[in-house]
Design an enzyme around this catalytic site. Structure first.
Site, PDB file in Angstrom:
ATOM      1  N   TYR A  33      33.208  36.416  39.756  1.00  0.00           N
ATOM      2  CA  TYR A  33      31.838  36.891  39.915  1.00  0.00           C
ATOM      3  C   TYR A  33      31.347  37.529  38.625  1.00  0.00           C
ATOM      4  O   TYR A  33      32.130  37.774  37.691  1.00  0.00           O
ATOM      5  CB  TYR A  33      31.731  37.884  41.082  1.00  0.00           C
ATOM      6  CG  TYR A  33      32.321  39.260  40.780  1.00  0.00           C
ATOM      7  CD1 TYR A  33      33.694  39.451  40.700  1.00  0.00           C
ATOM      8  CD2 TYR A  33      31.494  40.359  40.553  1.00  0.00           C
ATOM      9  CE1 TYR A  33      34.221  40.706  40.421  1.00  0.00           C
ATOM     10  CE2 TYR A  33      32.010  41.621  40.274  1.00  0.00           C
ATOM     11  CZ  TYR A  33      33.380  41.780  40.209  1.00  0.00           C
ATOM     12  OH  TYR A  33      33.897  43.010  39.927  1.00  0.00           O
ATOM     13  N   ARG A  52      31.411  35.184  29.735  1.00  0.00           N
ATOM     14  CA  ARG A  52      32.597  35.713  30.445  1.00  0.00           C
ATOM     15  C   ARG A  52      32.827  34.940  31.739  1.00  0.00           C
ATOM     16  O   ARG A  52      33.973  34.667  32.112  1.00  0.00           O
ATOM     17  CB  ARG A  52      32.432  37.206  30.719  1.00  0.00           C
ATOM     18  CG  ARG A  52      33.679  37.826  31.334  1.00  0.00           C
ATOM     19  CD  ARG A  52      33.594  39.330  31.476  1.00  0.00           C
ATOM     20  NE  ARG A  52      32.552  39.742  32.378  1.00  0.00           N
ATOM     21  CZ  ARG A  52      32.208  41.018  32.605  1.00  0.00           C
ATOM     22  NH1 ARG A  52      32.829  41.996  31.967  1.00  0.00           N
ATOM     23  NH2 ARG A  52      31.256  41.312  33.450  1.00  0.00           N
ATOM     24  N   ARG A 100      42.381  25.077  55.018  1.00  0.00           N
ATOM     25  CA  ARG A 100      43.169  26.168  54.445  1.00  0.00           C
ATOM     26  C   ARG A 100      44.584  25.733  54.062  1.00  0.00           C
ATOM     27  O   ARG A 100      45.364  25.304  54.914  1.00  0.00           O
ATOM     28  CB  ARG A 100      43.250  27.354  55.421  1.00  0.00           C
ATOM     29  CG  ARG A 100      43.891  28.571  54.766  1.00  0.00           C
ATOM     30  CD  ARG A 100      44.013  29.762  55.705  1.00  0.00           C
ATOM     31  NE  ARG A 100      44.587  30.898  54.990  1.00  0.00           N
ATOM     32  CZ  ARG A 100      45.894  31.033  54.735  1.00  0.00           C
ATOM     33  NH1 ARG A 100      46.741  30.127  55.158  1.00  0.00           N
ATOM     34  NH2 ARG A 100      46.333  32.088  54.063  1.00  0.00           N
ATOM     35  N   HIS A 102      47.410  26.785  50.516  1.00  0.00           N
ATOM     36  CA  HIS A 102      47.440  27.543  49.268  1.00  0.00           C
ATOM     37  C   HIS A 102      47.121  26.728  48.007  1.00  0.00           C
ATOM     38  O   HIS A 102      46.359  27.188  47.167  1.00  0.00           O
ATOM     39  CB  HIS A 102      48.781  28.259  49.105  1.00  0.00           C
ATOM     40  CG  HIS A 102      48.921  29.471  49.981  1.00  0.00           C
ATOM     41  ND1 HIS A 102      48.907  29.402  51.363  1.00  0.00           N
ATOM     42  CD2 HIS A 102      49.068  30.779  49.668  1.00  0.00           C
ATOM     43  CE1 HIS A 102      49.040  30.619  51.861  1.00  0.00           C
ATOM     44  NE2 HIS A 102      49.145  31.480  50.853  1.00  0.00           N
ATOM     45  N   LYS A 149      37.612  38.143  35.887  1.00  0.00           N
ATOM     46  CA  LYS A 149      36.746  38.890  36.807  1.00  0.00           C
ATOM     47  C   LYS A 149      36.756  38.212  38.182  1.00  0.00           C
ATOM     48  O   LYS A 149      35.796  37.537  38.573  1.00  0.00           O
ATOM     49  CB  LYS A 149      35.335  38.976  36.224  1.00  0.00           C
ATOM     50  CG  LYS A 149      34.502  40.080  36.835  1.00  0.00           C
ATOM     51  CD  LYS A 149      33.286  40.372  35.995  1.00  0.00           C
ATOM     52  CE  LYS A 149      32.295  41.264  36.675  1.00  0.00           C
ATOM     53  NZ  LYS A 149      32.827  42.571  37.077  1.00  0.00           N
ATOM     54  N   GLU A 182      41.387  51.629  33.081  1.00  0.00           N
ATOM     55  CA  GLU A 182      39.920  51.606  33.196  1.00  0.00           C
ATOM     56  C   GLU A 182      39.558  52.220  34.536  1.00  0.00           C
ATOM     57  O   GLU A 182      40.426  52.646  35.292  1.00  0.00           O
ATOM     58  CB  GLU A 182      39.407  50.160  33.102  1.00  0.00           C
ATOM     59  CG  GLU A 182      39.965  49.245  34.172  1.00  0.00           C
ATOM     60  CD  GLU A 182      39.542  47.792  34.021  1.00  0.00           C
ATOM     61  OE1 GLU A 182      38.467  47.517  33.477  1.00  0.00           O
ATOM     62  OE2 GLU A 182      40.310  46.912  34.480  1.00  0.00           O
ATOM     63  N   LEU A 207      39.436  44.777  32.224  1.00  0.00           N
ATOM     64  CA  LEU A 207      38.367  43.789  32.117  1.00  0.00           C
ATOM     65  C   LEU A 207      37.594  44.105  30.840  1.00  0.00           C
ATOM     66  O   LEU A 207      37.263  45.268  30.589  1.00  0.00           O
ATOM     67  CB  LEU A 207      37.429  43.890  33.323  1.00  0.00           C
ATOM     68  CG  LEU A 207      36.281  42.885  33.262  1.00  0.00           C
ATOM     69  CD1 LEU A 207      36.765  41.498  33.650  1.00  0.00           C
ATOM     70  CD2 LEU A 207      35.133  43.313  34.143  1.00  0.00           C
TER      71      LEU A 207
HETATM   72  N1  PMP Z   1      36.119  47.193  34.668  1.00  0.00           N
HETATM   73  C1  PMP Z   1      36.053  46.732  35.922  1.00  0.00           C
HETATM   74  C2  PMP Z   1      37.301  46.694  36.740  1.00  0.00           C
HETATM   75  C3  PMP Z   1      34.822  46.297  36.464  1.00  0.00           C
HETATM   76  O1  PMP Z   1      34.761  45.822  37.720  1.00  0.00           O
HETATM   77  C4  PMP Z   1      33.645  46.382  35.664  1.00  0.00           C
HETATM   78  C5  PMP Z   1      32.308  46.005  36.225  1.00  0.00           C
HETATM   79  N2  PMP Z   1      32.217  44.695  36.598  1.00  0.00           N
HETATM   80  C6  PMP Z   1      33.769  46.869  34.362  1.00  0.00           C
HETATM   81  C7  PMP Z   1      35.007  47.267  33.889  1.00  0.00           C
HETATM   82  C8  PMP Z   1      32.561  46.952  33.454  1.00  0.00           C
HETATM   83  O2  PMP Z   1      32.143  45.671  33.075  1.00  0.00           O
HETATM   84  P1  PMP Z   1      30.649  45.362  32.664  1.00  0.00           P
HETATM   85  O3  PMP Z   1      30.318  46.285  31.537  1.00  0.00           O
HETATM   86  O4  PMP Z   1      30.680  43.944  32.256  1.00  0.00           O
HETATM   87  O5  PMP Z   1      29.804  45.612  33.866  1.00  0.00           O
END
Ligand code: PMP
Length: 295
Positions: A33, A52, A100, A102, A149, A182, A207
């Site tokens: 997403y 991304r 369904r 895997h 993501k 993070e 991320l």
């Molecule tokens: N880390 C994580 C785990 C996230 O889910 C997000 C938001 N999607 C971010 C960092 C920040 O990413 P962005 O600046 O692209 O929104």
């Protein structure tokens, strides 16, 4: 006004926006997403978000559901149909619908695409930034490919819920060595007492936030000192300032880390200035990318 969603080729009323029970996103979290901020009717950092998205899809060997230009048109259409001035647009691509099992479907299926949009209250968000937020610490128990993501967000959901129950805005996730990776949905930053901005390198442990990347552009343009290195909760608690970044939060000052007040317990001057500079930078980029054309 009723909300409109895009689901696999159709624009439908939000309450009728449904996917199949055997969508692999629903059954296996087999999808990715993006969330893009809309400011004054315009998508911010759109090209980077779509870059991304393409990378996440490549990593999972899912094809783009439609050509990039078509996707851009769909995003714009959803923003327009929902009359979003300030808010977010959300897009999700899954491997598609299949009986369904895997492994990937033997006979290739079309990836599924869903796009939604919602407004947010800019004044309320700015008010929050003026006050600053609290973060708690939580264990980072996610898989090792958090650079992708994916919609597989259960550890993030649980950490965020812990934060909410503690009256905080975010949970900073801590790895086995005691370093902050993070936030559950944001990137984590501190500013040391000698004025150096610090954030964890974007390898596989986090991320690579688009806001983080754009903020680094701003930091470099202003010739500010920054280091990409891990930091601990203790270092954060001793920092001059702290903040989080994401498409929805921009730069959001942190005033409490795991129960300890940072600096004066008020948003720091640098974080506050960076919030403003980041906003200006993303607006400037959006204007440069296409004629400013509010919907
Ligand atoms: N880390 C994580 C785990 C996230 O889910 C997000 C938001 N999607 C971010 C960092 C920040 O990413 P962005 O600046 O692209 O929104």
């Amino acid at each position: 006004m009723s909300r409109i969603a895009y689901v696999n080729g159709r624009y439908v009323p939000h309450r009728e926006a449904v996917v199949h029970v055997e969508d692999r996103g629903y059954q296996f979290a087999d999808g990715v997403y993006e969330v893009c901020e809309i400011f004054d009717g315009v998508m911010m950092d759109e090209e980077r978000h779509l870059d991304r998205l393409e990378r996440s899809l490549r990593e999972l060997r899912i094809a783009m559901p439609v050509a990039r230009e078509a996707l851009e048109a769909i995003l714009r259409e959803v923003v327009a149909r929902n009359r979003i001035k300030n808010g977010i647009v959300y897009l999700q691509v899954t491997r598609g619908v299949a009986r369904r099992d895997h492994p990937f479907p033997k006979t290739p299926v079309r990836p599924a695409l869903v796009v939604t949009a919602k407004s947010h209250n800019l004044e309320a968000m700015d008010a929050m930034a003026e006050k600053g937020v609290a973060v708690i610490e939580a264990e980072d128990d996610r898989w090792s490919r958090v650079d992708i993501k994916t919609v597989s967000l259960l550890p993030n959901v649980l950490a965020k819920q812990e934060a909410v129950e503690a009256g905080a805005r975010e949970a900073w996730l801590v790895d086995d060595e005691g370093f902050v990776t993070e936030g559950s949905s944001t990137n984590a930053w501190i500013i040391t007492k000698d004025g150096v901005l610090v954030t964890r390198p974007a390898e596989f442990g986090i991320l690579r936030g688009i806001t983080r990347t754009t903020l680094i552009d701003v930091i470099e343009a202003h010739q500010m000192r920054y280091e990409e290195r891990p930091f601990t909760i203790a270092e954060a608690q001793d920092a001059a300032e702290a903040f989080i970044t994401s498409a929805t939060s921009l730069v959001l000052p942190v005033v409490t880390v795991a129960g300890k007040t940072i600096g004066q317990g008020k948003p720091g001057l640098v974080a506050t200035a960076l919030r403003k500079a980041l906003r200006e930078e993303v607006v400037r980029t959006a204007q440069a990318e296409r004629a400013f054309d509010p919907v």
